[in-house]
Write an enzyme that holds these catalytic residues in place. Structure first.
Site, PDB file in Angstrom:
ATOM      1  N   SER A   1       0.652  -1.115  -0.106  1.00  0.00           N
ATOM      2  CA  SER A   1       0.015   0.141  -0.028  1.00  0.00           C
ATOM      3  C   SER A   1       0.866   1.283  -0.005  1.00  0.00           C
ATOM      4  O   SER A   1       2.038   1.205   0.516  1.00  0.00           O
ATOM      5  CB  SER A   1      -0.958  -0.092   1.025  1.00  0.00           C
TER       6      SER A   1
ATOM      7  N   GLY B   1       2.371   2.727  -2.196  1.00  0.00           N
ATOM      8  CA  GLY B   1       3.839   2.817  -2.727  1.00  0.00           C
ATOM      9  C   GLY B   1       4.878   2.006  -2.107  1.00  0.00           C
ATOM     10  O   GLY B   1       5.931   2.079  -2.641  1.00  0.00           O
TER      11      GLY B   1
ATOM     12  N   ASP C   1      -6.892   8.015  -2.240  1.00  0.00           N
ATOM     13  CA  ASP C   1      -6.040   9.026  -1.639  1.00  0.00           C
ATOM     14  C   ASP C   1      -6.016  10.085  -2.926  1.00  0.00           C
ATOM     15  O   ASP C   1      -6.242  11.467  -2.313  1.00  0.00           O
ATOM     16  CB  ASP C   1      -4.685   8.566  -1.400  1.00  0.00           C
ATOM     17  N   THR C   2      -6.071   9.821  -4.011  1.00  0.00           N
ATOM     18  CA  THR C   2      -5.928  11.142  -4.835  1.00  0.00           C
ATOM     19  C   THR C   2      -7.354  11.883  -4.693  1.00  0.00           C
ATOM     20  O   THR C   2      -7.521  12.881  -5.342  1.00  0.00           O
ATOM     21  CB  THR C   2      -5.576  10.761  -6.422  1.00  0.00           C
TER      22      THR C   2
END
Length: 387
Positions: A159, A161, A284-285
């Site tokens: 998660s 990245g 998240d974005t």
């Protein structure tokens, strides 16, 4: 639909499995509808714990521990909010009649990059870049040669990245192999992806309530080390590419089924669209929707879960910028300059109980023409720092 009061015998319960900043916003939206909120995570005082009626701390990959909490609380809806979670517990809960959002099978497919990539490409026939799966460093070396350099290396489960890298040459294979071991999840198998020559990437937020599917305006984003740092809405793209993106998002979410909001990540090259990943939960974005829409992605998620109508108004362009800590602190303080609170900007602080380098602690949001909003967000986030 009938709404009850929390903490009553007839209250409707939502259980969050994962209680970070995204789960916190979901919990707030649930509170606004009179739902009883139970927040579960692996550490004490996670963001959603602060706004839940009850909270639990448990090993999220412990099947028996999760099932014990589920059976004790008897939630009407179980909302997995993270990838690192016992999928066996979700299947077992579903077998016992509990409503897992969107469903246990969808969570299982999406939490594992091998499962979702093969499902998207080989079952649904969606266009993707070339890929291989490897389990050894030698396998990584050979697969990367076949994919060509640069190529992207990701653990099949991780998660934010963690564990991801771009492999630029054969000499960096060992480095990428070691980076993969930092994953939050399962790094025993890696996906090696050919580098897709794309112009930009988007998140197509897609909500399903069992009766209709709606799309938010496409969200552009900038990532560093596999994790988002800036996002903006809408991403300027051709109508052809936008329609193809919506079609692809509908195909993958129809294939997964269930109700809720999905974050579908896509690569765009001209008018061509390539599938990348999908999360069966707010993305998240998509925090930019806190300032651009009458119903944020979190509100739409709750509406979709409850089977409510999904109409909303897009207020206008906006951008978001994530603030990440630069140091370790057991009592983090986020120093926010007053200029971030204006007629078209504000900050959301996540109240995480511990900071470490690279951990996301807050987000700045700006409402303006998209280019101006993005430029301002880049400037404003420089005025947020660790105290």
């Amino acid at each position: 639909m009938q709404f009850s009061a929390p903490l009553k015998s007839n209250s409707k319960k939502v259980m969050l499995l994962g209680s970070g900043e995204l789960g916190k916003e979901v919990a707030i939206e649930a509170q606004r509808l009179g739902l009883e909120v139970i927040a579960v995570d692996r550490y004490q005082n996670a963001p959603a714990h602060h706004v839940a009626h009850r909270s639990y701390v448990v090993n999220m990959q412990d099947k028996d521990a999760l099932l014990e909490i589920i059976q004790r609380e008897k939630p009407d809806y179980i909302l997995p909010e993270i990838e690192a979670i016992s999928i066996d517990a979700l299947f077992a809960a579903e077998d016992k009649g509990y409503n897992v959002i969107p469903n246990a099978s969808a969570v299982s497919k999406t939490m594992n990059r091998k499962n979702i990539r093969t499902f998207a490409a080989e079952v649904l026939g969606l266009k993707t870049g070339s890929y291989e799966f490897v389990t050894t460093e030698d396998g990584l070396r050979e697969a990367s040669k076949r994919m060509g350099y640069p190529c992207v290396i990701k653990p099949v489960m991780s998660s934010s990245g963690h564990g991801q890298s771009v492999l630029k040459c054969e000499e960096d294979v060992s480095k990428s192999w070691e980076i993969a071991k930092e994953a939050r999840g399962d790094a025993s198998e890696l996906i090696v992806e050919a580098f897709v020559d794309f112009d930009y990437e988007i998140t197509m937020l897609t909500a399903r309530n069992g009766k209709e599917t709606v799309f938010c305006e496409p969200i552009g984003h900038e990532q560093r080390d596999g994790d988002y740092v800036f996002s903006w809405q809408p991403m300027q793209m051709s109508e052809v590419a936008k329609q193809k993106s919506q079609d692809m998002a509908k195909t993958i979410t129809d294939g997964l089924g269930g109700r809720g909001l999905f974050g579908v990540e896509l690569f765009i090259k001209g008018d061509e669209v390539y599938f990348s990943e999908v999360s069966p939960r707010p993305h998240d974005t998509g925090m930019v929707t806190l300032i651009t829409q009458s119903q944020s992605e979190f509100a739409l998620h709750l509406r979709a879960v409850l089977g409510l109508p999904l109409g909303f108004t897009f207020y206008g362009d906006g951008a978001s910028a994530a603030f990440k800590s630069t140091k370790h602190n057991f009592a983090p303080v986020v120093d926010v300059d007053d200029s971030l609170f204006s007629d078209n900007s504000f900050v959301r602080v996540f109240s995480k109980p511990e900071a470490h380098e690279g951990r996301r602690l807050a987000v700045a949001l700006v409402f303006d023409d998209v280019e101006k909003a993005l430029e301002k967000s880049r400037e404003l986030i420089k005025k947020v720092r660790d105290a």
